[in-house]
Design an enzyme around this catalytic site. Structure first.
Site, PDB file in Angstrom:
ATOM      1  N   ALA A  29     -15.343  -8.096  -7.760  1.00  0.00           N
ATOM      2  CA  ALA A  29     -16.800  -7.948  -8.265  1.00  0.00           C
ATOM      3  C   ALA A  29     -16.950  -7.646  -9.760  1.00  0.00           C
ATOM      4  CB  ALA A  29     -17.357  -6.903  -7.461  1.00  0.00           C
ATOM      5  N   ASN A  30     -18.309  -7.690 -10.096  1.00  0.00           N
ATOM      6  CA  ASN A  30     -18.670  -7.152 -11.458  1.00  0.00           C
ATOM      7  C   ASN A  30     -19.168  -5.756 -11.613  1.00  0.00           C
ATOM      8  OD1 ASN A  30     -18.214  -9.846 -12.067  1.00  0.00           O
ATOM      9  ND2 ASN A  30     -19.808 -10.073 -13.371  1.00  0.00           N
ATOM     10  N   ARG A  31     -19.021  -4.987 -12.514  1.00  0.00           N
ATOM     11  CA  ARG A  31     -19.839  -3.793 -12.439  1.00  0.00           C
ATOM     12  C   ARG A  31     -21.264  -4.005 -12.497  1.00  0.00           C
ATOM     13  NH1 ARG A  31     -16.477   0.675 -14.437  1.00  0.00           N
ATOM     14  NH2 ARG A  31     -14.743  -0.200 -15.606  1.00  0.00           N
ATOM     15  N   SER A  32     -21.938  -3.317 -11.796  1.00  0.00           N
ATOM     16  CA  SER A  32     -23.414  -3.317 -11.578  1.00  0.00           C
ATOM     17  C   SER A  32     -23.921  -2.376 -10.724  1.00  0.00           C
ATOM     18  CB  SER A  32     -23.947  -4.680 -11.152  1.00  0.00           C
ATOM     19  OG  SER A  32     -25.047  -4.486 -11.004  1.00  0.00           O
TER      20      SER A  32
END
Ligand code: C5P
Length: 223
Positions: A29-32
């Site tokens: 995942a990406n950070r968000s």
């Protein structure tokens, strides 16, 4: 101040990260946090728009009045956006994972010191570019984000051209900026007309200011 600015308009917003499974318990995942995307959806609702919010996994409530579609992966997000079109405005605020594991293991991968798992990554669909390059039914305004740690404005200008969108909201995600998960953000708005640096604002204020700016750019808007 924005009441009625988007009355009768349809807006689609993507928000949050996507989760790309490696096995049943692990993902890429990406950070968000989804805070900026959700704030934009709320601002569009306050301006009278009909809003579809396509969101990855976040710890935020659904904005009341929005049609919310919850997804996990980039491919699910892409399908949900396609199904929600047409729209007048598309805002891609999601931190979509650029890559996914080619195969997701059906069972949890066991730890084995003699056999380190190798991940083969394949590219995910670029939702923003796909929406911006649609032949028929392209939204009048397609807006993307550029989260960069360096060369922010140059990267944002390049992204505007590469993705074929009308506006890029450039935000620095250097750790001292505190953007990830925070309540505030400092952005610059990049369009073909130039670069407009905004002051540091809350994510809610950025949402409202963006909606006002977009309402002025819509075809048929009073100037
Ligand atoms: O290329 P990059 O990921 O930096 O571009 C960021 C912008 O593109 C964001 O608006 C993001 O929502 C969008 N994006 C997308 N689908 C992808 C990758 C990024 O919609 N697969």
């Amino acid at each position: 101040p924005s009441a009625g600015l988007l009355a009768g308009r349809r807006v689609i917003v993507t928000s949050g990260p996507t989760h790309e499974p490696i096995d049943p318990v692990r993902y890429i995942a990406n950070r968000s946090s989804g805070k900026q995307g959700h704030a934009i959806a709320k601002a569009a609702l306050a301006a009278g728009a009909s809003v579809t919010l396509v969101t990855g996994p976040v710890n935020l409530p659904d904005p009341p009045g929005a049609s919310c579609i919850h997804v996990e992966t980039a491919r699910e997000m892409y399908r949900a956006v396609e199904a929600a079109l047409p729209a007048d405005i598309f805002v891609g605020a999601a931190a979509v994972a650029d890559w996914r594991a080619e195969e997701s293991a059906p069972e949890k991968i066991k730890k084995d010191p003699d056999q380190r798992p190798a991940l083969t990554l394949v590219e995910n669909p670029d939702i923003l570019a796909a929406v911006a390059r649609r032949g028929g039914g392209r939204p009048a305004l397609v807006v993307g984000f550029a989260a960069e740690t360096e060369n922010l404005i140059d990267n944002a200008k390049a992204k505007l051209a590469r993705k074929g969108c009308d506006m890029i909201i450039a935000n620095s995600v250097r750790s001292e900026a505190g953007t990830f998960g925070g309540e505030r953000n400092k952005v610059a708005v990049v369009t073909a007309a130039g670069v407009d640096p905004w002051p540091e604002l809350t994510k809610g204020e950025i949402g409202e200011r963006l909606i006002v700016a977009l309402s002025k750019l819509l075809p048929g808007a009073a100037t």
